[in-house]
Motif scaffolding. Sequence first.
Motif, short mmCIF file in Angstrom:
data_model
loop_
_atom_site.label_atom_id
_atom_site.label_comp_id
_atom_site.label_asym_id
_atom_site.label_seq_id
_atom_site.Cartn_x
_atom_site.Cartn_y
_atom_site.Cartn_z
N TYR A 1 0.83 -1.19 0.00
CA TYR A 1 0.00 0.00 0.00
C TYR A 1 0.88 1.26 0.00
O TYR A 1 0.59 2.24 -0.68
CB TYR A 1 -0.95 -0.01 1.20
N GLU A 2 1.96 1.22 0.75
CA GLU A 2 2.91 2.35 0.75
C GLU A 2 3.48 2.55 -0.64
O GLU A 2 3.62 3.67 -1.11
CB GLU A 2 4.04 2.08 1.76
N GLY A 3 3.79 1.44 -1.32
CA GLY A 3 4.30 1.54 -2.68
C GLY A 3 3.28 2.14 -3.64
O GLY A 3 3.64 2.92 -4.53
N LEU A 4 2.02 1.81 -3.45
CA LEU A 4 0.97 2.37 -4.29
C LEU A 4 0.89 3.89 -4.11
O LEU A 4 0.79 4.64 -5.08
CB LEU A 4 -0.37 1.72 -3.95
N LEU B 1 0.86 8.05 5.22
CA LEU B 1 -0.57 7.85 4.90
C LEU B 1 -0.95 6.38 4.99
O LEU B 1 -2.02 6.03 5.49
CB LEU B 1 -0.86 8.41 3.52
N ALA B 2 -0.09 5.49 4.49
CA ALA B 2 -0.38 4.05 4.56
C ALA B 2 -0.38 3.56 6.00
O ALA B 2 -1.19 2.71 6.38
CB ALA B 2 0.63 3.28 3.73
N MET B 3 0.51 4.09 6.82
CA MET B 3 0.57 3.67 8.22
C MET B 3 -0.71 4.09 8.96
O MET B 3 -1.16 3.38 9.87
CB MET B 3 1.81 4.26 8.90
N LYS B 4 -1.29 5.22 8.58
CA LYS B 4 -2.56 5.63 9.19
C LYS B 4 -3.65 4.62 8.88
O LYS B 4 -4.46 4.27 9.74
CB LYS B 4 -2.97 7.02 8.69
N TRP C 1 -1.61 1.62 16.71
CA TRP C 1 -2.14 2.82 17.33
C TRP C 1 -3.41 3.21 16.63
O TRP C 1 -3.47 3.27 15.41
CB TRP C 1 -1.12 3.95 17.24
N ARG C 2 -4.41 3.47 17.41
CA ARG C 2 -5.69 3.86 16.85
C ARG C 2 -6.03 5.26 17.35
O ARG C 2 -6.18 5.48 18.55
CB ARG C 2 -6.76 2.88 17.27
#
Length: 156
Positions: free
Chosen positions: A3-6, A58-61, A145-146
Amino acid sequence: MLYEGLLLFGVVMITGYLYSSLTQQRHALVGTAGLQAFMFVVIGIYFTWFWAQGRQTLAMKTWQLRVMTRDGQPLSQARAFARYVASWLWFLPGLAAAGLSGRHDGGAIALALALNVAVYALIARLTPTRQTLHDLLCGTRLERWRSSAPGQNPAT
């Protein structure tokens, strides 16, 4: 990682367009070293800024992850940049092995990268804290983490 790559695809496309416009590059095989260096810096800025400012890309979120020091503090710009450079251990040994073997075809490079990523992930699974090598080297860790949106109960 996928997803980070995308998400990085858009950053890379804009960076490539910006580089080719600024350098008046008209052929894809001319100036590749400069383009690669420019991409390395821009991608480094992307990760370093997100990790140091909000602890998340953004992907980590999306995956509810954040990065912090071992003692739970936010990363400094310097530590975030060190983590970015060290994270290339996911790929560089495999690329180096493919290059040193003299095999430059796509299949050989893909196999070397896949083996490198598999070994790197296995190393993380075998460490007591299940941390990747670059996190161990940089004194960082990932945590689930949420964030709680205003008006929501964080336990839900």
